[in-house]
Each structure stands twice: as structure tokens, then as C-alpha cells.
Write a protein that holds these residues in place. Structure first.
Motif, PDB file in Angstrom:
ATOM      1  N   ILE A 112     -30.903   4.843 -29.670  1.00  0.00           N
ATOM      2  CA  ILE A 112     -32.096   4.266 -29.064  1.00  0.00           C
ATOM      3  C   ILE A 112     -33.042   5.376 -28.619  1.00  0.00           C
ATOM      4  O   ILE A 112     -32.647   6.287 -27.903  1.00  0.00           O
ATOM      5  CB  ILE A 112     -31.695   3.321 -27.908  1.00  0.00           C
ATOM      6  N   THR A 113     -34.273   5.306 -29.102  1.00  0.00           N
ATOM      7  CA  THR A 113     -35.319   6.242 -28.718  1.00  0.00           C
ATOM      8  C   THR A 113     -36.200   5.557 -27.679  1.00  0.00           C
ATOM      9  O   THR A 113     -35.895   4.449 -27.235  1.00  0.00           O
ATOM     10  CB  THR A 113     -36.179   6.656 -29.925  1.00  0.00           C
ATOM     11  N   SER A 114     -37.316   6.171 -27.360  1.00  0.00           N
ATOM     12  CA  SER A 114     -38.213   5.576 -26.370  1.00  0.00           C
ATOM     13  C   SER A 114     -38.873   4.297 -26.887  1.00  0.00           C
ATOM     14  O   SER A 114     -39.355   3.509 -26.085  1.00  0.00           O
ATOM     15  CB  SER A 114     -39.286   6.580 -25.949  1.00  0.00           C
ATOM     16  N   ASP A 115     -38.864   4.086 -28.195  1.00  0.00           N
ATOM     17  CA  ASP A 115     -39.534   2.883 -28.706  1.00  0.00           C
ATOM     18  C   ASP A 115     -38.731   2.047 -29.699  1.00  0.00           C
ATOM     19  O   ASP A 115     -39.153   0.944 -30.040  1.00  0.00           O
ATOM     20  CB  ASP A 115     -40.893   3.243 -29.317  1.00  0.00           C
ATOM     21  N   GLN A 116     -37.568   2.524 -30.169  1.00  0.00           N
ATOM     22  CA  GLN A 116     -36.813   1.748 -31.153  1.00  0.00           C
ATOM     23  C   GLN A 116     -35.310   1.868 -30.983  1.00  0.00           C
ATOM     24  O   GLN A 116     -34.797   2.925 -30.611  1.00  0.00           O
ATOM     25  CB  GLN A 116     -37.144   2.198 -32.574  1.00  0.00           C
TER      26      GLN A 116
ATOM     27  N   ILE B 264     -27.588   6.714 -18.194  1.00  0.00           N
ATOM     28  CA  ILE B 264     -27.193   7.876 -17.394  1.00  0.00           C
ATOM     29  C   ILE B 264     -25.671   7.948 -17.309  1.00  0.00           C
ATOM     30  O   ILE B 264     -25.010   6.949 -17.021  1.00  0.00           O
ATOM     31  CB  ILE B 264     -27.791   7.791 -15.972  1.00  0.00           C
ATOM     32  N   ALA B 265     -25.141   9.153 -17.558  1.00  0.00           N
ATOM     33  CA  ALA B 265     -23.698   9.393 -17.445  1.00  0.00           C
ATOM     34  C   ALA B 265     -23.452  10.396 -16.322  1.00  0.00           C
ATOM     35  O   ALA B 265     -23.527  11.611 -16.541  1.00  0.00           O
ATOM     36  CB  ALA B 265     -23.130   9.927 -18.751  1.00  0.00           C
ATOM     37  N   PRO B 266     -23.170   9.915 -15.103  1.00  0.00           N
ATOM     38  CA  PRO B 266     -22.815  10.855 -14.035  1.00  0.00           C
ATOM     39  C   PRO B 266     -21.511  11.568 -14.417  1.00  0.00           C
ATOM     40  O   PRO B 266     -20.694  11.015 -15.153  1.00  0.00           O
ATOM     41  CB  PRO B 266     -22.594   9.966 -12.816  1.00  0.00           C
ATOM     42  N   TYR B 267     -21.333  12.790 -13.916  1.00  0.00           N
ATOM     43  CA  TYR B 267     -20.095  13.501 -14.225  1.00  0.00           C
ATOM     44  C   TYR B 267     -19.716  14.438 -13.081  1.00  0.00           C
ATOM     45  O   TYR B 267     -20.529  14.752 -12.222  1.00  0.00           O
ATOM     46  CB  TYR B 267     -20.227  14.284 -15.544  1.00  0.00           C
ATOM     47  N   VAL B 268     -18.463  14.868 -13.105  1.00  0.00           N
ATOM     48  CA  VAL B 268     -17.961  15.836 -12.134  1.00  0.00           C
ATOM     49  C   VAL B 268     -17.582  17.124 -12.858  1.00  0.00           C
ATOM     50  O   VAL B 268     -17.934  18.215 -12.429  1.00  0.00           O
ATOM     51  CB  VAL B 268     -16.746  15.279 -11.354  1.00  0.00           C
ATOM     52  N   ASN B 269     -16.850  17.017 -13.980  1.00  0.00           N
ATOM     53  CA  ASN B 269     -16.330  18.199 -14.668  1.00  0.00           C
ATOM     54  C   ASN B 269     -16.893  18.439 -16.067  1.00  0.00           C
ATOM     55  O   ASN B 269     -17.010  19.575 -16.493  1.00  0.00           O
ATOM     56  CB  ASN B 269     -14.806  18.112 -14.793  1.00  0.00           C
ATOM     57  N   LYS B 270     -17.178  17.373 -16.788  1.00  0.00           N
ATOM     58  CA  LYS B 270     -17.469  17.531 -18.213  1.00  0.00           C
ATOM     59  C   LYS B 270     -18.632  16.648 -18.645  1.00  0.00           C
ATOM     60  O   LYS B 270     -18.680  15.461 -18.308  1.00  0.00           O
ATOM     61  CB  LYS B 270     -16.212  17.161 -19.006  1.00  0.00           C
ATOM     62  N   THR B 271     -19.559  17.222 -19.420  1.00  0.00           N
ATOM     63  CA  THR B 271     -20.687  16.463 -19.954  1.00  0.00           C
ATOM     64  C   THR B 271     -20.993  16.956 -21.360  1.00  0.00           C
ATOM     65  O   THR B 271     -20.269  17.803 -21.901  1.00  0.00           O
ATOM     66  CB  THR B 271     -21.922  16.570 -19.033  1.00  0.00           C
ATOM     67  N   HIS B 272     -22.038  16.445 -21.935  1.00  0.00           N
ATOM     68  CA  HIS B 272     -22.485  16.889 -23.265  1.00  0.00           C
ATOM     69  C   HIS B 272     -24.007  16.903 -23.294  1.00  0.00           C
ATOM     70  O   HIS B 272     -24.642  16.135 -22.584  1.00  0.00           O
ATOM     71  CB  HIS B 272     -21.935  15.960 -24.353  1.00  0.00           C
TER      72      HIS B 272
ATOM     73  N   THR C 199     -33.772   9.258 -23.623  1.00  0.00           N
ATOM     74  CA  THR C 199     -33.116   7.993 -23.288  1.00  0.00           C
ATOM     75  C   THR C 199     -31.667   8.241 -22.840  1.00  0.00           C
ATOM     76  O   THR C 199     -30.987   7.305 -22.436  1.00  0.00           O
ATOM     77  CB  THR C 199     -33.124   7.032 -24.487  1.00  0.00           C
ATOM     78  N   CYS C 200     -31.223   9.470 -22.925  1.00  0.00           N
ATOM     79  CA  CYS C 200     -29.855   9.846 -22.545  1.00  0.00           C
ATOM     80  C   CYS C 200     -29.948  10.905 -21.461  1.00  0.00           C
ATOM     81  O   CYS C 200     -30.485  11.990 -21.695  1.00  0.00           O
ATOM     82  CB  CYS C 200     -29.114  10.370 -23.766  1.00  0.00           C
ATOM     83  N   ILE C 201     -29.410  10.609 -20.284  1.00  0.00           N
ATOM     84  CA  ILE C 201     -29.402  11.560 -19.182  1.00  0.00           C
ATOM     85  C   ILE C 201     -27.933  11.907 -18.906  1.00  0.00           C
ATOM     86  O   ILE C 201     -27.167  11.077 -18.399  1.00  0.00           O
ATOM     87  CB  ILE C 201     -30.064  10.971 -17.908  1.00  0.00           C
TER      88      ILE C 201
ATOM     89  N   ALA D 281     -30.226  13.877 -25.740  1.00  0.00           N
ATOM     90  CA  ALA D 281     -31.621  13.482 -25.521  1.00  0.00           C
ATOM     91  C   ALA D 281     -31.834  12.038 -25.977  1.00  0.00           C
ATOM     92  O   ALA D 281     -32.350  11.214 -25.238  1.00  0.00           O
ATOM     93  CB  ALA D 281     -32.568  14.421 -26.260  1.00  0.00           C
ATOM     94  N   THR D 282     -31.394  11.734 -27.190  1.00  0.00           N
ATOM     95  CA  THR D 282     -31.482  10.371 -27.729  1.00  0.00           C
ATOM     96  C   THR D 282     -30.109   9.735 -27.607  1.00  0.00           C
ATOM     97  O   THR D 282     -29.138  10.212 -28.207  1.00  0.00           O
ATOM     98  CB  THR D 282     -31.930  10.398 -29.209  1.00  0.00           C
ATOM     99  N   HIS D 283     -30.033   8.664 -26.847  1.00  0.00           N
ATOM    100  CA  HIS D 283     -28.742   8.053 -26.555  1.00  0.00           C
ATOM    101  C   HIS D 283     -28.157   7.335 -27.767  1.00  0.00           C
ATOM    102  O   HIS D 283     -28.833   6.547 -28.424  1.00  0.00           O
ATOM    103  CB  HIS D 283     -28.872   7.068 -25.393  1.00  0.00           C
ATOM    104  N   SER D 284     -26.902   7.628 -28.035  1.00  0.00           N
ATOM    105  CA  SER D 284     -26.149   6.898 -29.048  1.00  0.00           C
ATOM    106  C   SER D 284     -25.296   5.861 -28.330  1.00  0.00           C
ATOM    107  O   SER D 284     -24.370   6.211 -27.596  1.00  0.00           O
ATOM    108  CB  SER D 284     -25.249   7.833 -29.855  1.00  0.00           C
TER     109      SER D 284
END
Length: 178
Positions: free
Chosen positions: A57-61, A85-93, A170-172, A96-99
Motif C-alpha cells: 500500500i502506497t499513499s494512493d493505491q 506502525i510497528a512499535p519495537y523494543v529490540n528489532k525492526t526493519h 505508509t510503513c513506520i 517505507a511502503t508497507h507490505s
């Protein structure tokens, strides 16, 4: 010679026609979905109720690729912006564009206190929300604005500014709880 050229041209036309009729173009636009339908579709992919080879998902599609590689794109609501949004404590990735079908956050199926306010300090969202199996929490926010996000859990918190302008992420995945 003319007969050979005619037969070759006819064969190419038949093969091309068969390719298109059989869905060989593999891309279609779905414009007749309502806002509620699109939001439900996004929710179903985020929550794992629907499966696909990929759904991003992008900002428009929203673009969904089925297991047979057919792609369908859905236009998102004109006045609302999707962000996950994926809050985290130890590990993230980095993201930018959420899958909806591929991103995996660290904190799956956990509850968080979330407060989102606009530039004027007006509370847009204030609730206890649970992340999906993928560790993300999905939001639909008004477009073309900047927001302050605060996420809390177990005495830890994270704060960030996000915006909902065209081509924003769309991915934080940068909100570390400390």
C-alpha cells in the motif's frame, strides 16, 4: 510468399488475442470499490484473513498480487491516508511502503496505548489498540496533515511526528519503546 505472411500474421493475432483474453496482461484496475470496501480489504490483508502473493500500500493505491501473479490495484480514499506502525523494543526493519503480507514487526498481538494529535493539539485517536499478527497497528488518518504519535506500553513509550502528504511513507518501523 503472401500466403506465408498472411498465415504468420493470422497466427500472431490469434496468439495475442488468446493471451489478452486469458488474462495475460495480468493487471487490472478496480475502480468500483467503496471506501468501506477498500478499508475492509486492507484490514483483511493486514489481519491475515485474506492471503495473496503480495499486497502493498502506497499513499494512493493498494496493489494486490494473487498467487497466479494477476495484479489488481485499488485507489485509496481521497480524504484518508493509510499508515501502519510497528512499535519495537529490540528489532525492526527499514520500511517505507508497507507490505500488508510481508512486513513483520517484533511485537505481535500486543496491546498499546496510542494517542495521535494534529498540529493544533486536537486528539484524533486516543485508545488502547492491539497489533496484528504482523506486529503492526493500522490507522486511517486525514490526508495532507502532520501528526504527533505517542505509543505506550508497560512504562515504555515512543513519540514521533508523521505526515500524510502524497508520497509519504505508509510503513513506520522506527518507533522504539524506551
Amino acid at each position: 510468399m503472401r500466403k506465408k505472411i498472411f498465415i504468420t500474421a493470422a497466427l500472431v493475432a490469434v496468439l495475442l488475442g488468446t493471451y489478452v483474453i486469458a488474462g495475460g496482461d495480468k493487471t487490472k484496475e478496480t475502480a468500483k470499490q467503496t471506501t468501506a470496501d477498500i478499508k475492509q480489504l486492507v484490514n483483511n490483508y493486514s489481519s491475515g484473513k485474506l492471503n495473496a502473493k503480495s499486497a502493498s500500500i502506497t499513499s494512493d493505491q493498494l496493489t494486490v498480487t494473487a498467487d497466479n501473479n494477476n495484479k489488481t490495484t485499488y485507489n485509496l480514499p481521497k480524504n484518508e491516508f493509510f499508515v501502519s506502525i510497528a512499535p519495537y523494543v529490540n528489532k525492526t526493519h527499514p520500511c517505507a511502503t508497507h507490505s500488508l503480507t510481508g512486513c513483520q514487526g517484533e511485537m505481535a498481538n500486543e496491546k498499546f496505548n496510542v494517542t495521535i494529535t494534529d498540529r493544533d493539539g486536537k486528539v484524533v485517536i486516543q485508545d488502547e489498540l492491539q497489533s496484528f499478527d504482523n506486529g503492526f497497528i493500522d490507522f486511517w488518518l486525514p490526508r495532507d496533515q502532520t501528526f504527533h504519535v505517542k505509543i505506550e506500553q508497560g512504562g515504555k513509550s515512543s513519540e514521533s511526528e508523521i505526515s500524510t502528504f502524497e508520497d509519504d511513507d505508509t510503513c513506520i518501523s522506527t518507533m522504539k519503546l524506551t
